[in-house]
Design a protein around this motif. Structure first.
Motif, PDB file in Angstrom:
ATOM      1  N   LEU A   7      47.396  28.720  39.214  1.00  0.00           N
ATOM      2  CA  LEU A   7      47.088  30.076  39.694  1.00  0.00           C
ATOM      3  C   LEU A   7      45.628  30.434  39.439  1.00  0.00           C
ATOM      4  O   LEU A   7      44.950  31.001  40.310  1.00  0.00           O
ATOM      5  N   LEU A   8      45.141  30.108  38.240  1.00  0.00           N
ATOM      6  CA  LEU A   8      43.753  30.450  37.901  1.00  0.00           C
ATOM      7  C   LEU A   8      42.768  29.609  38.710  1.00  0.00           C
ATOM      8  O   LEU A   8      41.695  30.088  39.079  1.00  0.00           O
ATOM      9  N   GLU A   9      43.141  28.358  38.982  1.00  0.00           N
ATOM     10  CA  GLU A   9      42.246  27.502  39.774  1.00  0.00           C
ATOM     11  C   GLU A   9      42.071  28.084  41.173  1.00  0.00           C
ATOM     12  O   GLU A   9      40.958  28.139  41.702  1.00  0.00           O
ATOM     13  N   ASN A  10      43.186  28.529  41.728  1.00  0.00           N
ATOM     14  CA  ASN A  10      43.118  29.145  43.055  1.00  0.00           C
ATOM     15  C   ASN A  10      42.224  30.386  43.024  1.00  0.00           C
ATOM     16  O   ASN A  10      41.378  30.593  43.903  1.00  0.00           O
ATOM     17  N   ALA A  11      42.406  31.200  41.964  1.00  0.00           N
ATOM     18  CA  ALA A  11      41.596  32.422  41.852  1.00  0.00           C
ATOM     19  C   ALA A  11      40.122  32.072  41.637  1.00  0.00           C
ATOM     20  O   ALA A  11      39.235  32.658  42.270  1.00  0.00           O
ATOM     21  N   ALA A  12      39.870  31.100  40.740  1.00  0.00           N
ATOM     22  CA  ALA A  12      38.485  30.763  40.416  1.00  0.00           C
ATOM     23  C   ALA A  12      37.758  30.150  41.606  1.00  0.00           C
ATOM     24  O   ALA A  12      36.571  30.394  41.817  1.00  0.00           O
ATOM     25  N   ARG A  13      38.481  29.358  42.400  1.00  0.00           N
ATOM     26  CA  ARG A  13      37.843  28.707  43.546  1.00  0.00           C
ATOM     27  C   ARG A  13      37.442  29.717  44.615  1.00  0.00           C
ATOM     28  O   ARG A  13      36.447  29.545  45.309  1.00  0.00           O
ATOM     29  N   HIS A  14      38.256  30.765  44.745  1.00  0.00           N
ATOM     30  CA  HIS A  14      37.987  31.713  45.823  1.00  0.00           C
ATOM     31  C   HIS A  14      37.223  32.952  45.371  1.00  0.00           C
ATOM     32  O   HIS A  14      36.700  33.692  46.195  1.00  0.00           O
ATOM     33  N   ALA A  15      37.173  33.183  44.054  1.00  0.00           N
ATOM     34  CA  ALA A  15      36.527  34.402  43.568  1.00  0.00           C
ATOM     35  C   ALA A  15      35.033  34.370  43.845  1.00  0.00           C
ATOM     36  O   ALA A  15      34.389  33.315  43.826  1.00  0.00           O
ATOM     37  N   THR A  16      34.490  35.550  44.125  1.00  0.00           N
ATOM     38  CA  THR A  16      33.041  35.665  44.321  1.00  0.00           C
ATOM     39  C   THR A  16      32.342  35.788  42.977  1.00  0.00           C
ATOM     40  O   THR A  16      31.363  35.102  42.698  1.00  0.00           O
ATOM     41  N   SER A  17      32.866  36.669  42.139  1.00  0.00           N
ATOM     42  CA  SER A  17      32.200  36.858  40.849  1.00  0.00           C
ATOM     43  C   SER A  17      33.158  37.183  39.711  1.00  0.00           C
ATOM     44  O   SER A  17      32.750  37.123  38.552  1.00  0.00           O
ATOM     45  N   ALA A  18      34.392  37.563  40.042  1.00  0.00           N
ATOM     46  CA  ALA A  18      35.253  38.011  38.944  1.00  0.00           C
ATOM     47  C   ALA A  18      36.707  37.613  39.155  1.00  0.00           C
ATOM     48  O   ALA A  18      37.201  37.557  40.279  1.00  0.00           O
ATOM     49  N   VAL A  19      37.356  37.343  38.029  1.00  0.00           N
ATOM     50  CA  VAL A  19      38.803  37.097  38.003  1.00  0.00           C
ATOM     51  C   VAL A  19      39.367  37.952  36.870  1.00  0.00           C
ATOM     52  O   VAL A  19      38.804  37.971  35.772  1.00  0.00           O
ATOM     53  N   ALA A  20      40.428  38.690  37.167  1.00  0.00           N
ATOM     54  CA  ALA A  20      41.035  39.552  36.142  1.00  0.00           C
ATOM     55  C   ALA A  20      42.440  39.059  35.833  1.00  0.00           C
ATOM     56  O   ALA A  20      43.214  38.754  36.739  1.00  0.00           O
ATOM     57  N   VAL A  21      42.731  38.971  34.558  1.00  0.00           N
ATOM     58  CA  VAL A  21      44.062  38.525  34.123  1.00  0.00           C
ATOM     59  C   VAL A  21      44.663  39.628  33.260  1.00  0.00           C
ATOM     60  O   VAL A  21      44.036  40.089  32.308  1.00  0.00           O
ATOM     61  N   GLU A  22      45.864  40.037  33.630  1.00  0.00           N
ATOM     62  CA  GLU A  22      46.501  41.131  32.899  1.00  0.00           C
ATOM     63  C   GLU A  22      47.975  40.796  32.667  1.00  0.00           C
ATOM     64  O   GLU A  22      48.656  40.262  33.546  1.00  0.00           O
ATOM     65  N   VAL A  23      48.438  41.126  31.473  1.00  0.00           N
ATOM     66  CA  VAL A  23      49.854  40.915  31.149  1.00  0.00           C
ATOM     67  C   VAL A  23      50.412  42.224  30.612  1.00  0.00           C
ATOM     68  O   VAL A  23      49.833  42.833  29.708  1.00  0.00           O
ATOM     69  N   THR A  24      51.523  42.654  31.192  1.00  0.00           N
ATOM     70  CA  THR A  24      52.161  43.898  30.744  1.00  0.00           C
ATOM     71  C   THR A  24      53.667  43.663  30.609  1.00  0.00           C
ATOM     72  O   THR A  24      54.242  42.855  31.339  1.00  0.00           O
ATOM     73  N   PRO A  25      54.310  44.394  29.683  1.00  0.00           N
ATOM     74  CA  PRO A  25      55.762  44.246  29.560  1.00  0.00           C
ATOM     75  C   PRO A  25      56.467  44.876  30.754  1.00  0.00           C
ATOM     76  O   PRO A  25      56.025  45.902  31.266  1.00  0.00           O
TER      77      PRO A  25
END
Lengths: 224, 471
Positions: free
Chosen positions: B362-380
């Motif tokens: 998932l992060l690879e997909n985000a990192a490959r396509h991101a222009t400048s930022a990737v945000a990761v959030e975890v909530t209950p």
């Protein structure tokens, strides 16, 4: 830049070493963990390309051992293991980059150069000192836009010092770096080349640490 | 088919108890009836003998009108004199001159023929039940035929009303019913207690297995009776074997990847030396194709292996921290801004390696396509009543065209495995991610990122393994 290539597959090792040399890198090769460790202890390399599946040990364990011994040479893992947990494990062990096989030569060279730039602490591999521009990627020195001619050994000496700014670089290290293919240097060879370098590049703040070696001081923000 | 073992046990206990007690009741009633009748017959036999003794007197012509009174006194019971008392005797001379002498209790009645149509054999006592007597009484009759010395034939009969015996039997049945009901209650109570005690270790095993399944323990724990302990030991052995097999499979997958990809890489490099040659191009194309197949199916095999993560849990926070650290290193040249927001502890189901594989894709997909930022959030987040965690990965790339999670054809598995159409493409990471999330009982969906404007992948993972997957 001098690289150590650790790869057990003879065909791939020969191909890769040829490509690296063709790209202007000095490349030493090791086919086993034991041979690699022997090279690493000499400490003459600027970067290591490490395969994980070695015949006499696991590459990740080998890398951890090197890091535990204080070896700080940048390591790029080149392996067929492409699972993400293996990549994370490799980075956790102390790798600075991770490339999976089969690789594209251009991509690998780009990753090697990028890693080298990061190791030197510049974004583009260029160090500037009082109008003197040292381009580590192009292996070229310019003064006011004009190239300063350096021999291969002078460049090797300069590169070893520039990539280790502020640190004492021993004569033994420099000697081993200059002569690594069975050449037998005279005892004062390093001093001779150092004197030539000082003459050609007087802008460098190059000091002699008596009984230890040499230290290059670079101004802050020397990279561009 | 009864669903629960306890119900089966109770039903069997109920059936066996009922049948056993019914058989016992029947047997006891028969025994009691026979016993009563034997007692009655023995008594009547004695009385028959007493009455028979009078025949000699009558045969000698010494009969008198006070005979009934005398016989009754001889028998020692007033009931022989009380009309219709149920106790009767009758003497009948069956040769000429005929005559009949009866007890006073018979009054103006006569006992019916004990054996109709034929004589009772001489010297033998004949017993007949349920003979209808005076006042509709059911009589037990003993009859004897004898021939006196002067040659006259006599029939002597004594009878008693069976009602008394029946009353005794009824009273016995009544007592027996209460007694057997008590026994049945005790047996059923014992059966219930036994079923409770018998089921309890199984319930304990079920709870222990639930703990294994939900990731609280790795083995079935607890103390059990010997018989169950053997089953538990076998279960633990199976669990350990499954884990070992899974570990071995993962190791072999890694070894297979290395064994295949290294020579493939060498082949590709060799063919690149002969670049421009038709043979080199064809070999390189085939080698690339083989590599992509290997990569594709190894990735899927690893994802499928995540189904064996029975009972394993991992702290998503720790997994995220180390995975993102690796991404910062590997994608250092991209100089991306990684925004992090998650609690220190967020346990989810699954092996940490599977979670890294999921996050890596998932992060690879985000990192490959991101222009400048990737945000990761975890909530209950609770989903379908199950506690879990919602993981969102947003990027500021061009976005994801498909907004549903069904980007990979459902019938992919049925297609030709060597088809170039099946080669790894952008969808491989999605397929791997979906396979892992499905194996862990979670959900995954790709949408437009409201936060950064690119793509957002939203994954929900349960805290514990579920018995059903949320829709």
């Amino acid at each position: 830049m001098r690289l150590l290539l650790v790869e057990d597959d003879p065909e791939l090792r020969a191909q890769l070493a040829a490509e690296l040399r063709q790209a202007g890198f000095a490349a030493d090769v090791a086919a086993s963990a034991r041979a690699a460790t022997a090279w690493v202890r000499e400490g003459v390399h600027d970067l290591i390309i490490l395969d994980l599946g070695l015949p006499d040990g696991d590459g990740v364990a080998l890398l951890k051992a090197w890091r535990a011994e204080g070896v700080s040479i940048p390591v790029l893992i080149l392996t067929a293991r492409d699972a993400w947990f293996e990549k994370v494990s490799g980075i956790e062990a102390g790798a600075d980059d991770y490339v999976t096989k089969p690789y594209h030569p251009q991509e690998l060279l780009a990753r090697v150069r990028a890693l080298f730039r990061r190791a030197v602490g510049t974004s583009n591999g260029v160090v500037t000192v009082e109008g003197l521009v040292i381009d580590l990627m192009a292996q070229q020195v310019r003064r006011n836009g004009q190239p300063v001619p350096l021999t291969a050994k002078e460049w090797s000496l300069l590169e070893a010092l520039v990539t280790r700014p502020g640190r004492v670089v021993t004569k033994d290290f420099l000697r081993a770096r200059l002569y690594h293919d069975g050449e037998d240097p005279d005892s004062n060879t390093v001093e001779v080349f150092m004197a030539r370098l000082r003459r050609k590049l007087p802008e460098l703040h190059l000091t002699t640490e008596r009984g230890l070696g040499y230290r290059l001081l670079l101004p802050r923000g020397r990279g561009s | 088919m009864v669903a629960t073992l306890r119900a089966q046990w109770i039903l069997i206990a109920l059936g066996v108890t009922t049948l056993s007690l019914a058989a016992l009741a029947l047997w006891l009633q028969n025994e009691f009836h026979d016993h009563l009748e034997e007692l009655a017959v023995a008594e009547l036999h004695h009385q028959l003998d007493e009455v028979t003794a009078v025949v000699t007197e009558l045969s000698g012509g010494d009969a008198s009108g006070g005979l009934p009174q005398r016989v009754s006194e001889q028998l020692g019971d007033l009931r022989w004199q009380k009309p219709y008392s149920g106790w009767y005797w009758q003497i009948e001379r069956r040769s000429e001159p005929r005559g009949v002498w009866t007890s006073r209790s018979l009054w103006d009645q006569r006992l019916p023929e004990a054996v109709e149509g034929e004589e009772v054999p001489l010297g033998r006592v004949h017993r007949i039940s349920s003979v209808v007597g005076p006042d509709g009484q059911k009589l037990l009759v003993l009859a004897r035929t004898l021939v006196t010395e002067e040659g006259s034939r006599w029939r002597v009969q004594v009878a008693r009303d069976q009602a008394q015996l029946e009353w005794l039997e009824a009273d016995f049945r009544h007592e027996l019913a209460w007694a057997l009901t008590g026994v049945a209650a005790l047996l059923l109570a014992g059966g219930l207690l036994q079923s409770y005690l018998g089921i309890r270790p199984l319930q304990q095993v079920r709870r222990a297995l639930e703990a294994v399944r939900s990731g609280q323990t790795e083995q079935v724990t607890g103390r059990y009776p010997e018989e169950i302990a053997e089953v538990v030991a076998a279960l633990n052995h199976v669990l350990a074997t499954l884990r070992q097999q899974n570990e071995a499979a993962r190791t072999q997958l890694g070894a297979l990847a290395h064994a295949l990809k290294t020579p493939l890489a060498a082949i590709v490099q060799i063919t690149r030396e002969g670049a421009g040659q038709p043979w080199a191009m064809r070999i390189e194309a085939q080698a690339e194709l083989a590599h992509q197949h290997v990569r594709h199916y190894l990735a899927l095999a690893r994802a499928e292996a995540s189904r064996a993560a029975l009972g394993k849990r991992a702290n998503l926070a720790e997994v995220l921290a180390k995975t993102l650290a690796a991404f910062e290193t590997i994608f250092a040249e991209r100089a991306l801004r990684w925004e992090r927001c998650w609690p220190a502890i967020c346990w989810v189901v699954g092996d940490a390696r599977d979670l890294i594989e999921l996050l890596g894709n998932l992060l690879e997909n985000a990192a490959r396509h991101a222009t400048s930022a990737v945000a990761v959030e975890v909530t209950p987040e609770t989903c379908a009543g199950e506690a879990g965690w919602r993981l969102r990965i947003d990027d500021d790339g061009p976005g994801f065209a498909a907004t549903a999670s069904g980007a990979v054809p459902a019938d992919e598995a049925n297609r030709d495995a060597s088809s170039p159409e099946l080669l790894p493409r952008a969808g491989l990471g999605m397929t791997v991610s979906r396979t892992i999330v499905s194996a862990l009982g979670g959900t995954i969906v790709w949408t437009h990122s409201e936060r950064l404007g690119g793509c957002c992948v939203s994954v929900w993972l349960p805290e514990r393994f579920q018995t059903r997957s949320p829709q």
